[in-house]
Design a protein around this motif. Structure first.
Motif, short mmCIF file in Angstrom:
data_model
loop_
_atom_site.label_atom_id
_atom_site.label_comp_id
_atom_site.label_asym_id
_atom_site.label_seq_id
_atom_site.Cartn_x
_atom_site.Cartn_y
_atom_site.Cartn_z
N TRP A 7 55.59 42.14 -1.77
CA TRP A 7 55.89 40.76 -1.36
C TRP A 7 54.85 39.80 -1.93
N THR A 8 53.59 40.18 -1.86
CA THR A 8 52.52 39.35 -2.40
C THR A 8 52.70 39.13 -3.90
N LEU A 9 53.11 40.20 -4.57
CA LEU A 9 53.27 40.16 -6.03
C LEU A 9 54.51 39.38 -6.46
N LEU A 10 55.59 39.44 -5.65
CA LEU A 10 56.90 38.97 -6.11
C LEU A 10 57.46 37.79 -5.31
N GLU A 11 56.72 37.29 -4.33
CA GLU A 11 57.25 36.25 -3.43
C GLU A 11 57.81 35.05 -4.18
N SER A 12 57.13 34.59 -5.21
CA SER A 12 57.56 33.37 -5.91
C SER A 12 58.37 33.68 -7.16
N SER A 13 58.80 34.92 -7.33
CA SER A 13 59.55 35.33 -8.52
C SER A 13 61.03 35.47 -8.19
N PRO A 14 61.88 35.61 -9.21
CA PRO A 14 63.31 35.82 -8.96
C PRO A 14 63.65 37.27 -8.57
N VAL A 15 62.67 38.15 -8.58
CA VAL A 15 62.89 39.57 -8.31
C VAL A 15 63.23 39.79 -6.84
N GLY A 16 64.25 40.62 -6.59
CA GLY A 16 64.60 40.98 -5.23
C GLY A 16 63.83 42.20 -4.76
N ILE A 17 63.74 42.37 -3.44
CA ILE A 17 63.03 43.52 -2.86
C ILE A 17 63.95 44.23 -1.88
N ILE A 18 64.10 45.53 -2.09
CA ILE A 18 64.88 46.38 -1.18
C ILE A 18 63.98 47.52 -0.70
#
Length: 272
Positions: A140-151
């Protein structure tokens, strides 16, 4: 841990083929568990999901819950281990669009994730990372502001979407598309668009094809590119042919290029 690593090896094409030829290792599991072949594979897989959630477990879960659950084999296909630049996409789903799923199991680190994602966006516009709960805070820290989704693959083996992916097209690269396609695929794209293939000697043919390929409108070319990849595994098996198998073996059979003869042998081996 060593025992789990050995158990994980059961779920490979070579070991399944050995099992169908009366392999003693599978025999020993059948004998010790007191189950038939079908239930033995399911029981062994349950041990993995409870104790050693390997990359195979993640891929098989994506296959069962997304390709067979949310979609179906009449409209959707998937690829695994797709080379993109100097990275390899773990799981790519093709429907009307394409979605990359990068797997980070409990056994993995996130060290190379940024580089991998950068490569994936050169080929596709939707990307998710599929992780264990232990990676959620870092991801979440790494990708929060990116378009990448997290599952997250939960302890109950469900897929929980924590962050929805948004399309990102700015990095899409026609050169990468061309490098991913096989010769017959980029020839199909070129002939479909232009009505001909370049006439030149073998030495210059690849470059001539690439030059024509790169001149095609990007939006149209992306659709043609996705169609080529979708067709690699499309209509390979029917829903019925895959769903009759134990859940533990479905993705293995689908992705391992089982011949029809091997498939029939497996059905008999499982007494289906």
């Amino acid at each position: 841990m060593a025992a789990m690593i050995e158990l994980n090896k059961v779920f490979t094409k070579n070991n399944i083929l050995k099992a169908m030829n009366d392999d003693s290792k599978i025999k020993s599991y059948v004998t010790s568990l007191g189950l038939n072949h079908y239930d033995t594979f399911e029981s062994l897989y349950k041990v993995l999901t409870d104790n050693y959630r390997s990359e195979y477990v993640y891929k098989n879960t994506l296959f069962n819950k997304l390709l067979l659950g949310k979609h179906n084999l009449n409209t959707t296909s998937a690829l695994v281990e797709l080379p993109i630049g100097d990275s390899i996409a773990d799981f790519v789903l093709f429907n009307g669009s394409a979605t990359v799923y990068e797997i980070k199991t409990e056994l993995d680190s996130l060290e190379r994730l940024k580089t991998q994602l950068k490569n994936y966006y050169k080929a596709f516009d939707l990307v998710y990372v599929v992780i264990s709960e232990q990676h959620l805070k870092s991801a979440w820290t790494l990708l929060e502001s990116s378009p990448v989704g997290i599952i997250v693959l939960t302890p109950k083996m469900t897929l929980s979407t924590k962050k929805k992916a948004t399309p990102y097209t700015e990095a899409l690269d026609k050169n990468i598309w061309f490098s991913i396609l096989r010769k017959y695929e980029f020839e199909k794209v070129i002939e479909s668009y232009y009505g001909f293939l370049p006439k030149t000697n073998d030495f210059k043919y690849y470059d001539a094809c690439k030059e024509l390929f790169l001149k095609i409108d990007r939006v149209l070319l992306y659709k043609m590119f996705l169609s080529c990849l979708k067709n690699r595994n499309f209509n390979k098996y029917s829903n019925k042919e895959i769903k009759v198998l134990p859940e533990s073996l479905r993705s293995l059979v689908y992705f391992s290029k089982f011949s029809k003869t091997d498939y029939i042998k497996l059905i008999r081996f499982l007494n289906l």
